[in-house]
Write a protein that holds these residues in place. Sequence first.
Motif, PDB file in Angstrom:
ATOM      1  N   GLY A   1       0.815  -1.210   0.000  1.00 43.13           N
ATOM      2  CA  GLY A   1       0.000   0.000   0.000  1.00 43.13           C
ATOM      3  C   GLY A   1       0.848   1.260   0.000  1.00 43.13           C
ATOM      4  O   GLY A   1       0.567   2.219  -0.727  1.00 43.13           O
ATOM      5  N   ALA A   2       1.899   1.274   0.798  1.00 39.04           N
ATOM      6  CA  ALA A   2       2.790   2.436   0.845  1.00 39.04           C
ATOM      7  C   ALA A   2       3.514   2.620  -0.487  1.00 39.04           C
ATOM      8  O   ALA A   2       3.681   3.743  -0.976  1.00 39.04           O
ATOM      9  CB  ALA A   2       3.799   2.269   1.982  1.00 39.04           C
ATOM     10  N   TRP A   3       3.940   1.525  -1.090  1.00 41.15           N
ATOM     11  CA  TRP A   3       4.665   1.590  -2.368  1.00 41.15           C
ATOM     12  C   TRP A   3       3.778   2.158  -3.467  1.00 41.15           C
ATOM     13  O   TRP A   3       4.224   2.947  -4.287  1.00 41.15           O
ATOM     14  CB  TRP A   3       5.174   0.203  -2.737  1.00 41.15           C
ATOM     15  CG  TRP A   3       5.904   0.124  -4.037  1.00 41.15           C
ATOM     16  CD1 TRP A   3       7.107   0.704  -4.346  1.00 41.15           C
ATOM     17  CD2 TRP A   3       5.507  -0.594  -5.208  1.00 41.15           C
ATOM     18  NE1 TRP A   3       7.478   0.381  -5.633  1.00 41.15           N
ATOM     19  CE2 TRP A   3       6.505  -0.414  -6.186  1.00 41.15           C
ATOM     20  CE3 TRP A   3       4.404  -1.389  -5.521  1.00 41.15           C
ATOM     21  CZ2 TRP A   3       6.437  -0.992  -7.444  1.00 41.15           C
ATOM     22  CZ3 TRP A   3       4.345  -1.956  -6.770  1.00 41.15           C
ATOM     23  CH2 TRP A   3       5.354  -1.759  -7.716  1.00 41.15           C
ATOM     24  N   LEU A   4       2.516   1.772  -3.459  1.00 41.33           N
ATOM     25  CA  LEU A   4       1.610   2.249  -4.499  1.00 41.33           C
ATOM     26  C   LEU A   4       1.373   3.758  -4.424  1.00 41.33           C
ATOM     27  O   LEU A   4       1.112   4.393  -5.438  1.00 41.33           O
ATOM     28  CB  LEU A   4       0.273   1.508  -4.428  1.00 41.33           C
ATOM     29  CG  LEU A   4       0.327   0.061  -4.893  1.00 41.33           C
ATOM     30  CD1 LEU A   4      -0.988  -0.636  -4.579  1.00 41.33           C
ATOM     31  CD2 LEU A   4       0.648  -0.038  -6.368  1.00 41.33           C
ATOM     32  N   THR A   5       1.469   4.318  -3.247  1.00 44.59           N
ATOM     33  CA  THR A   5       1.235   5.763  -3.116  1.00 44.59           C
ATOM     34  C   THR A   5       2.520   6.573  -3.209  1.00 44.59           C
ATOM     35  O   THR A   5       2.467   7.798  -3.253  1.00 44.59           O
ATOM     36  CB  THR A   5       0.533   6.082  -1.775  1.00 44.59           C
ATOM     37  OG1 THR A   5       1.368   5.643  -0.698  1.00 44.59           O
ATOM     38  CG2 THR A   5      -0.827   5.407  -1.699  1.00 44.59           C
ATOM     39  N   GLU A   6       3.655   5.914  -3.268  1.00 42.93           N
ATOM     40  CA  GLU A   6       4.951   6.605  -3.347  1.00 42.93           C
ATOM     41  C   GLU A   6       5.123   7.279  -4.706  1.00 42.93           C
ATOM     42  O   GLU A   6       4.826   6.699  -5.743  1.00 42.93           O
ATOM     43  CB  GLU A   6       6.060   5.572  -3.134  1.00 42.93           C
ATOM     44  CG  GLU A   6       7.453   6.098  -3.272  1.00 42.93           C
ATOM     45  CD  GLU A   6       8.444   4.953  -3.148  1.00 42.93           C
ATOM     46  OE1 GLU A   6       8.921   4.479  -4.185  1.00 42.93           O
ATOM     47  OE2 GLU A   6       8.701   4.526  -2.013  1.00 42.93           O
TER      48      GLU A   6
ATOM     49  N   LEU B   1       6.339  13.417 -19.040  1.00 47.30           N
ATOM     50  CA  LEU B   1       4.915  13.768 -19.132  1.00 47.30           C
ATOM     51  C   LEU B   1       4.254  13.110 -20.344  1.00 47.30           C
ATOM     52  O   LEU B   1       3.133  12.609 -20.251  1.00 47.30           O
ATOM     53  CB  LEU B   1       4.734  15.283 -19.204  1.00 47.30           C
ATOM     54  CG  LEU B   1       4.832  16.029 -17.888  1.00 47.30           C
ATOM     55  CD1 LEU B   1       4.812  17.534 -18.129  1.00 47.30           C
ATOM     56  CD2 LEU B   1       3.732  15.618 -16.936  1.00 47.30           C
ATOM     57  N   GLU B   2       4.952  13.117 -21.472  1.00 49.10           N
ATOM     58  CA  GLU B   2       4.397  12.463 -22.675  1.00 49.10           C
ATOM     59  C   GLU B   2       4.193  10.978 -22.427  1.00 49.10           C
ATOM     60  O   GLU B   2       3.180  10.405 -22.830  1.00 49.10           O
ATOM     61  CB  GLU B   2       5.317  12.689 -23.871  1.00 49.10           C
ATOM     62  CG  GLU B   2       5.255  14.094 -24.426  1.00 49.10           C
ATOM     63  CD  GLU B   2       6.114  14.254 -25.671  1.00 49.10           C
ATOM     64  OE1 GLU B   2       6.178  13.311 -26.487  1.00 49.10           O
ATOM     65  OE2 GLU B   2       6.714  15.326 -25.815  1.00 49.10           O
ATOM     66  N   TRP B   3       5.156  10.346 -21.777  1.00 47.65           N
ATOM     67  CA  TRP B   3       5.035   8.917 -21.504  1.00 47.65           C
ATOM     68  C   TRP B   3       3.868   8.656 -20.554  1.00 47.65           C
ATOM     69  O   TRP B   3       3.094   7.716 -20.735  1.00 47.65           O
ATOM     70  CB  TRP B   3       6.343   8.372 -20.926  1.00 47.65           C
ATOM     71  CG  TRP B   3       6.296   6.893 -20.694  1.00 47.65           C
ATOM     72  CD1 TRP B   3       6.319   5.900 -21.637  1.00 47.65           C
ATOM     73  CD2 TRP B   3       6.186   6.233 -19.433  1.00 47.65           C
ATOM     74  NE1 TRP B   3       6.241   4.669 -21.029  1.00 47.65           N
ATOM     75  CE2 TRP B   3       6.164   4.856 -19.688  1.00 47.65           C
ATOM     76  CE3 TRP B   3       6.113   6.686 -18.121  1.00 47.65           C
ATOM     77  CZ2 TRP B   3       6.071   3.910 -18.670  1.00 47.65           C
ATOM     78  CZ3 TRP B   3       6.022   5.746 -17.112  1.00 47.65           C
ATOM     79  CH2 TRP B   3       5.999   4.364 -17.387  1.00 47.65           C
ATOM     80  N   LEU B   4       3.706   9.502 -19.536  1.00 50.19           N
ATOM     81  CA  LEU B   4       2.585   9.342 -18.610  1.00 50.19           C
ATOM     82  C   LEU B   4       1.250   9.523 -19.328  1.00 50.19           C
ATOM     83  O   LEU B   4       0.274   8.831 -19.017  1.00 50.19           O
ATOM     84  CB  LEU B   4       2.713  10.320 -17.435  1.00 50.19           C
ATOM     85  CG  LEU B   4       3.808   9.973 -16.429  1.00 50.19           C
ATOM     86  CD1 LEU B   4       4.023  11.125 -15.461  1.00 50.19           C
ATOM     87  CD2 LEU B   4       3.486   8.684 -15.697  1.00 50.19           C
TER      88      LEU B   4
ATOM     89  N   VAL C   1      -1.140   7.104 -12.291  1.00 47.36           N
ATOM     90  CA  VAL C   1      -0.537   7.923 -13.349  1.00 47.36           C
ATOM     91  C   VAL C   1      -0.770   9.396 -13.043  1.00 47.36           C
ATOM     92  O   VAL C   1       0.141  10.225 -13.171  1.00 47.36           O
ATOM     93  CB  VAL C   1      -1.108   7.551 -14.740  1.00 47.36           C
ATOM     94  CG1 VAL C   1      -0.698   8.571 -15.796  1.00 47.36           C
ATOM     95  CG2 VAL C   1      -0.654   6.147 -15.148  1.00 47.36           C
ATOM     96  N   ASP C   2      -1.979   9.734 -12.611  1.00 51.27           N
ATOM     97  CA  ASP C   2      -2.297  11.129 -12.309  1.00 51.27           C
ATOM     98  C   ASP C   2      -1.430  11.667 -11.166  1.00 51.27           C
ATOM     99  O   ASP C   2      -0.948  12.799 -11.219  1.00 51.27           O
ATOM    100  CB  ASP C   2      -3.783  11.270 -11.977  1.00 51.27           C
ATOM    101  CG  ASP C   2      -4.209  12.718 -11.895  1.00 51.27           C
ATOM    102  OD1 ASP C   2      -3.932  13.480 -12.849  1.00 51.27           O
ATOM    103  OD2 ASP C   2      -4.809  13.085 -10.877  1.00 51.27           O
ATOM    104  N   ALA C   3      -1.208  10.867 -10.148  1.00 55.17           N
ATOM    105  CA  ALA C   3      -0.357  11.296  -9.025  1.00 55.17           C
ATOM    106  C   ALA C   3       1.068  11.539  -9.508  1.00 55.17           C
ATOM    107  O   ALA C   3       1.702  12.532  -9.128  1.00 55.17           O
ATOM    108  CB  ALA C   3      -0.376  10.244  -7.917  1.00 55.17           C
TER     109      ALA C   3
END
Length: 179
Positions: A80-85, A157-160, A115-117
Amino acid sequence: MQDVVLAMLAKEPAHGYELRGRMRDALGPLGEAMNAGQIYVTLTRLTKAGLVTSERVEGLPDRPDRRVHALTPAGQQRVGAWLTEVSWPKPDLTEFHLKLVAAAAARLADPVALVDAQRREVLRRLRDAQRAALDRSMDPVAGLLLEGVVLRLRADLEWLEACERIWTARDRTGRKAGA
């Protein structure tokens, strides 16, 4: 690598060979070069750290016994912590890609939200780099470094944006984009 293995176990317990297959599938051709031994070394370290448990499961007559690994509560917390990092501007693109795949597979998080984060963090860093680049008193040689940072962040940013397009299409159809 440890966080990726933990996330791959979040969906369901698995043995090392299954984990390697999941990672190879997620990485496509890049996964072929993955060292199989690295998965087993990582699983041993995660077990010693109390993040994973394992038990021996009898094999079939033509297959050996296998050790099936599962997350402990501490392992689930770490996933859970890794996903929000947020770890930009020096991302490991492979790790971020695997984060998206693991989050979607185990329904731990929305890949588009991840991706948005990341995009918000890249935009913040891009804004800071562009402000610094506008400082006319800066040495032109040092300005080259900032120019490189700005260009790298724009490429990120383009890749995201490409990641968001693929995962949004996948969410709409409930399957892989293009399938």
